[in-house]
Design an enzyme around this catalytic site. Structure first.
Site, short mmCIF file in Angstrom:
data_model
loop_
_atom_site.label_atom_id
_atom_site.label_comp_id
_atom_site.label_asym_id
_atom_site.label_seq_id
_atom_site.Cartn_x
_atom_site.Cartn_y
_atom_site.Cartn_z
N ARG A 335 0.79 -1.10 0.06
CA ARG A 335 -0.45 0.02 -0.17
C ARG A 335 0.74 1.39 0.15
NH1 ARG A 335 -4.61 0.47 4.17
NH2 ARG A 335 -2.63 0.62 5.95
N VAL A 457 -10.02 0.41 -3.88
CA VAL A 457 -9.44 -0.56 -3.33
C VAL A 457 -7.97 0.26 -2.88
CG1 VAL A 457 -9.75 -1.33 -6.10
CG2 VAL A 457 -7.47 0.16 -6.27
N GLU A 458 -7.85 -1.08 -2.34
CA GLU A 458 -6.69 -0.91 -1.29
C GLU A 458 -7.29 -0.31 -0.43
OE1 GLU A 458 -2.53 -1.36 -2.02
OE2 GLU A 458 -2.88 -2.25 -3.18
N GLY A 459 -8.29 -0.17 0.31
CA GLY A 459 -9.03 0.31 1.65
C GLY A 459 -9.13 1.25 0.81
#
Ligand SMILES: Cc1cc2nc3c(=O)[nH]c(=O)nc-3n(C[C@H](O)[C@H](O)[C@H](O)COP(=O)(O)OP(=O)(O)OC[C@H]3O[C@@H](n4cnc5c(N)ncnc54)[C@H](O)[C@@H]3O)c2cc1C
Length: 781
Positions: A335, A457-459
């Site tokens: 991330r 995406v990714e949180g």
């Protein structure tokens, strides 16, 4: 009066006595507080605990604790590439960019070309994080970030196809948790691109709350390659999985149950991660989603009672149930790099192309980039890109220092993607209709379409801002909070009370100290803060202001935690604003560090100044947002007086500063090159970004000649000449002898390039739809 004074003195002396004598303090004060704290402390699930303990605390810890050590920040090494990494960027990355033309990918092919895919595999793009001993490139995090940034300036399909295998996925999980046999088998194959990985966590019922996935596996015996082995029957239904439609190796997360006790432990073992070859019987894979016209591969995968051996579990059977911890521990590195890099790339390309376009395109006989209104958008684009790039570099640098910065990665992900969205939106406003009509000549429309993907995406961003940044940051960075919580949960109440007592009273002293410092720094405007490091004189005041923000933030967050307690988790609006303050401080630190790392280039200073004033103003607004909505009005007023004793000192950046920053975008300079350093510039004028580069140079050469033509026009020398219009005036000027043949040639060349740059595409009536015809399939209910 004397009696009152005596009583007060006695009270103060008694309190000092109690506080100074730990056994007395524990009995008289701490015991009651401890009991209450244990009662109100919210229960934490195992998955929440894993998330909380995953990763490391880095520079954000300094900012959180109220007195950042600037020497430490500036001593972090400046991220640099090795000679091999630089050569890869110059050769292989540029070649990969050359092989991909976005319109061809998005409209005609709906995928990267087979040559591009092969090139990525052959040159090791899919194995940048894999060590050399397994055949990978073993690039630093910074090099990885540089590669993704540059690829993103060319095509999202290209960048994402490279980004995902190098981010949280099979390779990363194998490197940390795989058995030797798994590593020996898969890593060389992944490095060479013989395996295309995907990682499937998200389900239709569990998106943000991924720990709630309903996908499950039952431990059982079953047939495998002609023998009966101990294995598991796995049932899953996943969606949104990047690269799934083309993957050969599917990483899969599910909850593992052992009802018959075949593994000899718990029945519910918890989330488990396995690697499943695509050709395993029962794996349903291959259809694709259509995410906002982005052409990277993304799709669902399903399976029902698919039998697989326990060896498919990453790390083997001993890692059964450890999946959530594994994912949380590995999340920070990926991330920190993927989205911050890809979004910085998008912003760099936007700034480069739109800045040039704004000088080439003129309306009202003026380059549109010179209008104050457009300038405002250009300023924001430039300064945000400066800040985003600084944040991306510093965060990748942290990963290279061995950090797994969980809070910082959330800050970078949220703030870089939000600012990229603003940069692309501003860019669209500046280029007008040119950005709206899609086609090979459009260099921005696809980025605009696809921006929400990065946000989700990714949180997903709302969750990241509201729940993660401060929620996790407070517990991870605070020197006493976690210790207090752990003490309260200690099964030995005597030990717990002793630990709690120590943490609590140190915490109280810490809060009072920061309250006093916040007031003092507010009263003195932070002028007396010793920066304690050799910094650029023109940036010195920012370090002092940031120290003030940091002290005030420590005080505010402590009082908020004291008043809100465990409910801070539900008070997301307050938590989000507290997180904003921490984040803006992190972004400011990154910009200041970048300025030093770059060698204090004076020419870049307008971007730095604008970005920092904007950031300070935003931080002040976030303070205001917390204070104005503080649940207790009296404490809210007290906080306001303590933190802003003379009112609000931070204002929006000045228009003059904005003007200086915007100028940097609309003409060639070393600053513009530094700001957009990773932008892939196609050679020649065939493609729109290449054409803009050439048109910009031609425009600058033409401007002095054009100024003379305009003077002649004002003097009435073209009266009645129909050619003296916005398109053909150069010809009229030549015919009238106002400019000579050489000058006419300069204007003519500029006009040709300008016309190419402002052109938009048109298509046959049905846009080619008649040839298409594969309707989407609805998800099974
Ligand atoms: C193009 C694309 C690629 C993807 N690639 C992968 C992949 O390779 N592998 C994989 O496993 N997954 C992947 N995902 C899934 C992605 O990670 C999820 O979409 C993401 O986690 C959000 O889930 P959701 O879309 O179901 O939104 P939801 O969870 O339904 O959330 C909806 C909204 O509610 C907000 N929200 C939710 N909970 C809270 C809260 N507590 N507080 C505040 N706000 C909250 C969210 O921020 C969001 O705005 C991908 C998704 C997309 C679109």
């Amino acid at each position: 009066m004397n009696a009152l004074l005596t009583v007060l003195t006695l009270l103060a002396a008694s309190l000092a006595l109690v506080l100074g004598l730990p056994p007395l303090r524990r009995t008289l004060l701490t015991r009651g507080l401890f009991a209450t704290y244990r009662k109100v402390l919210p229960q934490m699930s195992d998955t929440e605990r894993d998330a909380l303990h995953a990763g490391t605390v880095w520079w954000e810890g300094e900012l959180f604790r109220g007195n950042p050590d600037w020497g430490k920040l500036l001593a972090y090494p400046r991220p640099v590439l090795s000679a091999a990494e630089q050569a890869f960027l110059d050769r292989e990355v540029n070649e990969a960019c050359r092989l991909v033309e976005d319109w061809n990918v998005t409209h005609e092919r709906q995928d990267l070309s087979p040559q591009a895919w092969q090139y990525l595999k052959d040159k090791g793009f899919l194995g940048m994080i894999i060590p050399r001993r397994y055949g990978g490139l073993e690039f630093s995090a910074f090099a990885h970030s540089q590669v993704v940034t540059r690829l993103s300036t060319r095509s999202s399909a290209l960048a994402v196809s490279v980004m995902v295998p190098n981010s949280l996925g099979p390779a990363e999980l194998l490197l940390h948790y795989g058995t030797e046999a798994q590593k020996e088998h898969y890593l060389p194959r992944l490095a060479r691109g013989q395996e295309i990985p995907a990682f499937a966590l998200t389900s239709p019922w569990a998106g943000s709350d991924a720990a709630a996935i309903p996908d499950y596996a039952i431990v059982c015996r079953g047939p495998w390659e002609g023998r009966e082995v101990l294995g598991m029957r796995v049932t899953w239904d996943k969606r949104y999985i990047t690269l799934a439609p083309v993957c050969t190796l599917l990483g899969l997360a599910f909850r593992l149950f052992d009802p018959d006790g075949l593994l000899g432990g718990d029945t519910d073992l918890g989330i488990t991660c396995a690697l499943v070859p695509r050709d395993t019987p029962g794996v349903d894979i291959g259809r694709r989603h259509f995410p906002l016209n982005a052409m990277f591969m993304n799709g669902p995968t399903r399976g029902r009672d698919v039998f697989m051996p326990l060896d498919f579990i990453i790390g083997g059977p001993k890692m059964a149930g450890q999946g959530w911890r594994m994912l949380m521990e590995c999340l920070a590195a990926g991330r920190s790099i993927s989205l911050p890099s890809s979004n910085t790339g998008m912003a760099q390309a936007t700034v480069r192309a739109v800045g040039g376009y704004a000088r080439v395109r003129s309306q009202f006989k003026t380059a549109v980039g010179r209008f104050e209104g457009v300038e405002e958008a250009l300023t924001r684009m430039g300064a945000y890109t400066y800040l985003m790039d600084a944040t991306r570099r510093m965060t990748a640098g942290a990963v290279d220092l061995g950090e797994k910065p969980s809070v910082v990665s959330a800050i970078a992900k949220y703030h870089v993607t939000e600012r990229a969205r603003q940069v692309v939106n501003d860019g669209m406003d500046v280029v007008g209709g040119k950005g709206i009509c899609l086609g090979p000549s459009n260099f921005l429309g696809r980025a605009y379409q696809q921006m929400p993907i990065s946000i989700t995406v990714e949180g997903a961003n709302i969750l990241t801002r509201s729940l993660i940044i401060f929620g996790q940051g407070a517990l991870r960075c605070h020197p006493y909070l976690l210790a207090e919580m752990e003490a309260a949960q200690n099964p030995d109440p005597r030990r717990g009370l002793a630990d709690f007592d120590r943490a609590l009273w140190s915490h109280a002293a810490y809060t009072v100290r920061h309250g006093v410092r916040a007031l003092w720094l507010g009263l003195t405007g932070s002028h007396f803060v010793a920066v304690g490091a050799a910094v650029a004189p023109e940036a010195r005041r920012y370090y002092q202001q940031l120290t003030r923000f940091s002290a005030a933030f420590s005080f505010l967050s402590d009082i908020s935690l004291l008043v809100l307690g465990g409910s801070v988790k539900r008070r997301e609006k307050l938590s989000a604003r507290l997180g904003d303050i921490l984040s803006e401080m992190y972004l400011m630190s990154a910009a200041l560090k970048r300025y030093e790392d770059d060698g204090r280039p004076q020419a870049d200073a307008p971007l730095l100044h604008w970005a920092l004033w904007d950031t300070m103003y935003k931080a002040q607004q976030a303070f205001d947002g917390v204070i104005a909505n503080f649940p207790n009005r009296f404490i809210g007023r007290f906080l306001h007086r303590s933190i802003f004793p003379w009112g609000h000192p931070y204002v929006v950046p000045s228009d003059e500063l904005g003007h200086q920053a915007a100028r940097l975008l609309i003409e060639p300079s070393a600053t513009r090159d530094r700001l957009t350093a990773e932008t892939y510039l196609p050679p020649g004028d065939e493609e729109p970004v290449g054409a803009i580069e050439q048109a910009l140079a031609a425009t600058l050469a033409a401007e002095p000649i054009e100024a003379r033509v305009r003077d002649a026009e004002r003097q009435g020398r073209f009266a009645g000449d129909p050619q003296a219009n916005v398109r053909d005036i150069a010809q009229a000027a030549f015919a009238a002898g106002i400019i000579d043949a050489a000058e006419y040639e300069i204007l003519r060349r500029r006009n040709a390039l300008r016309d190419q740059v402002v052109r938009v595409d048109d298509f046959p009536f049905d846009l080619g739809r008649a040839a298409a015809g594969n309707p989407g399939r609805r998800e099974a209910a």
